[in-house]
Design a protein around this motif. Sequence first.
Motif, PDB file in Angstrom:
ATOM      1  N   LEU A 129     -21.882   3.884   4.879  1.00 45.00           N
ATOM      2  CA  LEU A 129     -21.090   3.170   4.081  1.00 45.00           C
ATOM      3  C   LEU A 129     -21.112   3.621   2.686  1.00 45.00           C
ATOM      4  O   LEU A 129     -20.030   3.741   1.719  1.00 45.00           O
ATOM      5  N   ASP A 130     -22.546   3.908   2.078  1.00 43.98           N
ATOM      6  CA  ASP A 130     -22.571   4.367   0.679  1.00 43.98           C
ATOM      7  C   ASP A 130     -21.957   5.877   0.331  1.00 43.98           C
ATOM      8  O   ASP A 130     -21.405   5.872  -0.842  1.00 43.98           O
ATOM      9  N   ARG A 131     -21.892   6.434   1.423  1.00 44.17           N
ATOM     10  CA  ARG A 131     -21.375   7.735   1.014  1.00 44.17           C
ATOM     11  C   ARG A 131     -20.116   7.808   1.074  1.00 44.17           C
ATOM     12  O   ARG A 131     -19.197   8.705   0.532  1.00 44.17           O
ATOM     13  N   ASP A 132     -19.075   7.012   2.023  1.00 41.55           N
ATOM     14  CA  ASP A 132     -17.800   6.929   1.873  1.00 41.55           C
ATOM     15  C   ASP A 132     -17.540   5.519   2.263  1.00 41.55           C
ATOM     16  O   ASP A 132     -16.964   5.187   3.415  1.00 41.55           O
ATOM     17  N   PRO A 133     -17.135   4.614   1.313  1.00 43.91           N
ATOM     18  CA  PRO A 133     -16.720   3.255   1.429  1.00 43.91           C
ATOM     19  C   PRO A 133     -15.145   3.060   1.470  1.00 43.91           C
ATOM     20  O   PRO A 133     -14.780   1.777   1.617  1.00 43.91           O
ATOM     21  N   SER A 134     -14.350   4.261   1.561  1.00 44.03           N
ATOM     22  CA  SER A 134     -12.847   3.980   1.332  1.00 44.03           C
ATOM     23  C   SER A 134     -12.419   3.228   2.632  1.00 44.03           C
ATOM     24  O   SER A 134     -11.073   2.743   2.411  1.00 44.03           O
ATOM     25  N   ASP A 135     -12.941   3.526   3.893  1.00 39.36           N
ATOM     26  CA  ASP A 135     -12.210   2.886   5.074  1.00 39.36           C
ATOM     27  C   ASP A 135     -12.869   1.554   5.302  1.00 39.36           C
ATOM     28  O   ASP A 135     -12.486   0.678   6.254  1.00 39.36           O
ATOM     29  N   ALA A 136     -13.694   0.730   4.366  1.00 40.40           N
ATOM     30  CA  ALA A 136     -14.362  -0.514   4.631  1.00 40.40           C
ATOM     31  C   ALA A 136     -13.305  -1.495   4.461  1.00 40.40           C
ATOM     32  O   ALA A 136     -12.493  -1.638   3.409  1.00 40.40           O
ATOM     33  N   TYR A 137     -13.303  -2.714   5.232  1.00 41.83           N
ATOM     34  CA  TYR A 137     -12.405  -3.822   4.930  1.00 41.83           C
ATOM     35  C   TYR A 137     -13.734  -4.718   4.495  1.00 41.83           C
ATOM     36  O   TYR A 137     -14.507  -4.870   5.202  1.00 41.83           O
ATOM     37  N   PHE A 138     -13.448  -5.256   3.397  1.00 46.57           N
ATOM     38  CA  PHE A 138     -14.388  -5.951   2.788  1.00 46.57           C
ATOM     39  C   PHE A 138     -13.724  -7.273   1.933  1.00 46.57           C
ATOM     40  O   PHE A 138     -13.008  -6.961   1.010  1.00 46.57           O
ATOM     41  N   ASP A 139     -13.850  -8.445   2.409  1.00 47.79           N
ATOM     42  CA  ASP A 139     -13.333  -9.519   1.883  1.00 47.79           C
ATOM     43  C   ASP A 139     -13.581 -11.014   2.013  1.00 47.79           C
ATOM     44  O   ASP A 139     -14.795 -11.156   2.667  1.00 47.79           O
ATOM     45  N   ALA A 140     -13.432 -11.984   1.084  1.00 50.98           N
ATOM     46  CA  ALA A 140     -13.941 -13.115   1.561  1.00 50.98           C
ATOM     47  C   ALA A 140     -13.220 -13.848   2.606  1.00 50.98           C
ATOM     48  O   ALA A 140     -12.063 -13.337   3.097  1.00 50.98           O
ATOM     49  N   VAL A 141     -13.794 -14.857   3.353  1.00 51.01           N
ATOM     50  CA  VAL A 141     -13.210 -15.668   4.310  1.00 51.01           C
ATOM     51  C   VAL A 141     -12.444 -16.763   3.910  1.00 51.01           C
ATOM     52  O   VAL A 141     -12.815 -17.661   3.304  1.00 51.01           O
ATOM     53  N   SER A 142     -11.028 -16.747   4.487  1.00 51.02           N
ATOM     54  CA  SER A 142     -10.235 -18.018   4.228  1.00 51.02           C
ATOM     55  C   SER A 142      -9.369 -18.245   5.296  1.00 51.02           C
ATOM     56  O   SER A 142      -9.260 -17.513   6.426  1.00 51.02           O
ATOM     57  N   GLN A 143      -9.067 -19.426   5.187  1.00 53.31           N
ATOM     58  CA  GLN A 143      -7.962 -19.903   6.082  1.00 53.31           C
ATOM     59  C   GLN A 143      -6.650 -20.218   5.445  1.00 53.31           C
ATOM     60  O   GLN A 143      -6.750 -20.597   4.140  1.00 53.31           O
ATOM     61  N   ALA A 174       0.875  -1.255   0.116  1.00 54.09           N
ATOM     62  CA  ALA A 174      -0.137   0.006   0.128  1.00 54.09           C
ATOM     63  C   ALA A 174       1.023   1.289  -0.080  1.00 54.09           C
ATOM     64  O   ALA A 174       2.054   1.116   0.655  1.00 54.09           O
ATOM     65  N   PRO A 175       0.536   2.198  -0.581  1.00 53.21           N
ATOM     66  CA  PRO A 175       1.301   3.430  -0.660  1.00 53.21           C
ATOM     67  C   PRO A 175       1.385   4.274   0.655  1.00 53.21           C
ATOM     68  O   PRO A 175       2.302   5.153   0.875  1.00 53.21           O
ATOM     69  N   ALA A 176       0.618   4.045   1.659  1.00 52.56           N
ATOM     70  CA  ALA A 176       0.319   4.484   2.929  1.00 52.56           C
ATOM     71  C   ALA A 176      -0.279   3.397   4.134  1.00 52.56           C
ATOM     72  O   ALA A 176      -0.920   2.512   3.684  1.00 52.56           O
ATOM     73  N   ARG A 177       0.030   3.758   5.317  1.00 52.56           N
ATOM     74  CA  ARG A 177      -0.711   3.122   6.335  1.00 52.56           C
ATOM     75  C   ARG A 177      -2.050   2.927   6.230  1.00 52.56           C
ATOM     76  O   ARG A 177      -2.842   4.179   5.706  1.00 52.56           O
ATOM     77  N   ARG A 178      -2.768   2.038   6.220  1.00 59.53           N
ATOM     78  CA  ARG A 178      -4.391   2.133   6.257  1.00 59.53           C
ATOM     79  C   ARG A 178      -4.979   1.992   7.821  1.00 59.53           C
ATOM     80  O   ARG A 178      -4.313   1.765   8.710  1.00 59.53           O
ATOM     81  N   SER A 179      -6.282   2.589   7.794  1.00 62.40           N
ATOM     82  CA  SER A 179      -6.839   2.780   9.036  1.00 62.40           C
ATOM     83  C   SER A 179      -8.016   1.997   9.154  1.00 62.40           C
ATOM     84  O   SER A 179      -8.328   1.248   8.422  1.00 62.40           O
ATOM     85  N   GLY A 180      -8.677   2.123  10.159  1.00 64.46           N
ATOM     86  CA  GLY A 180     -10.138   1.434  10.475  1.00 64.46           C
ATOM     87  C   GLY A 180     -10.117   0.056  10.826  1.00 64.46           C
ATOM     88  O   GLY A 180      -9.016  -0.252  11.306  1.00 64.46           O
ATOM     89  N   GLY A 181     -10.917  -0.638  10.275  1.00 65.34           N
ATOM     90  CA  GLY A 181     -11.075  -1.932  10.775  1.00 65.34           C
ATOM     91  C   GLY A 181     -11.928  -2.294  11.969  1.00 65.34           C
ATOM     92  O   GLY A 181     -12.628  -1.603  12.225  1.00 65.34           O
TER      93      GLY A 181
END
Length: 385
Positions: free
Chosen positions: A256-270, A33-40
């Motif tokens: 979320l619809d107004r600002d999805p930039s900080d959302a973590y969204f992923d499939a679940v894997s082990q 990533a170009p910079a540190r990410r926040s949120g979570g």
Amino acid sequence: MKHAVIVGAGIAGLATALRLERDGWRTVVVERAPARRSGGYLVNLLGPGYDAAERLGLLPALSARQLGLFTTVLVRADGRPKFTVPSAVAEAALGERTMTVFRGDLETALYEAVRERTRFRFGTTVTSVDQDADRVRVTLSDGSTQDADLLVGADGVHSATRTAAFGPGFRVDLPYVVAAFPLAGPVAGVPESSATTFIGPGRTAAIINLGPRRSSAFFTYRCPDPPAQLRRGPAAALAETFGDLGAGVPDALRQLDRDPSDAYFDAVSQVVMPRWSTGRIVLLGDAAWCVTLFAGHGAALALAGADQLGAALRRHDDDVPAALAGWEAGLRPEVTRRQALARRGMLQYAPPSRFHVWMGDVTMRAITLPGIRGLVRRGIERTSR
């Protein structure tokens, strides 16, 4: 002086850099990533994870960011409450040596502790890896090379380091999607200092309202084609799956619809591997074992794994392969147990039927009974050691 290249600036990578630097190593952290990410999402530090945070000197910084305990209200789809789980229940069950923080706050505490000690290479990836008995050479995407005594792949469940060192495979994709994102302000339908949780067949939605910059939303659901959901993006996918719910969900989805930039969204894997190291290359955290959110303890295992890795390297001094083998032998039983718990935890977060939802309600109601709390706490203490 020993040198280490660490791939990934998340919890596992930052914790490894902090521990190794304190032991006299010189480290470089490489981050795509170009910079540190926040949120979570929220993470719980207890057992070995809390102990590791203490040894790494993180508790003072985390204490200022800890969320504390809060009341949880289990609700029906329309937002009407089923029953309340008081914060005292969590306090009695978890005990004193535990801490709940946002993942981003834990990463910030780690980054602040190590930023003056290590070099960061943001916007950079590893393109090739070569090693012999004495060193590992890492070629980066900018064309430069790094020679090191140790390469640590802490680049998450989709680890490029894992693929480069061990080949493809090892990731077990599960039919679930998870999303988490911070909420900018108060959430309609959720009293402050509380959380509402809806658990229905195949899905869970939790809205946590702890005030400005301390509130968040968490969603997970079962679906037959997670990649198709990811292509749609979090706002569209979550609106379709959870748009019928009340109790704070509509407000959270609008934010979320107004600002999805900080959302973590992923499939679940082990990630399931026969070994986590080869020569002077080692994987750590989700890159090596990803237990999933269904088990919890992912952040705690990342901290404990980094701390224990440093201890093993210190014990074995110049024999890096022996240190990595000893470290894995000590940690693997706990990881195996957590992964098994995650597979059972899917029934809690995405119950397959209304009967399973009802059974979960019965279990949670029972936990609120004074005589049961001590049993729950002893069970948590046993599984956290």
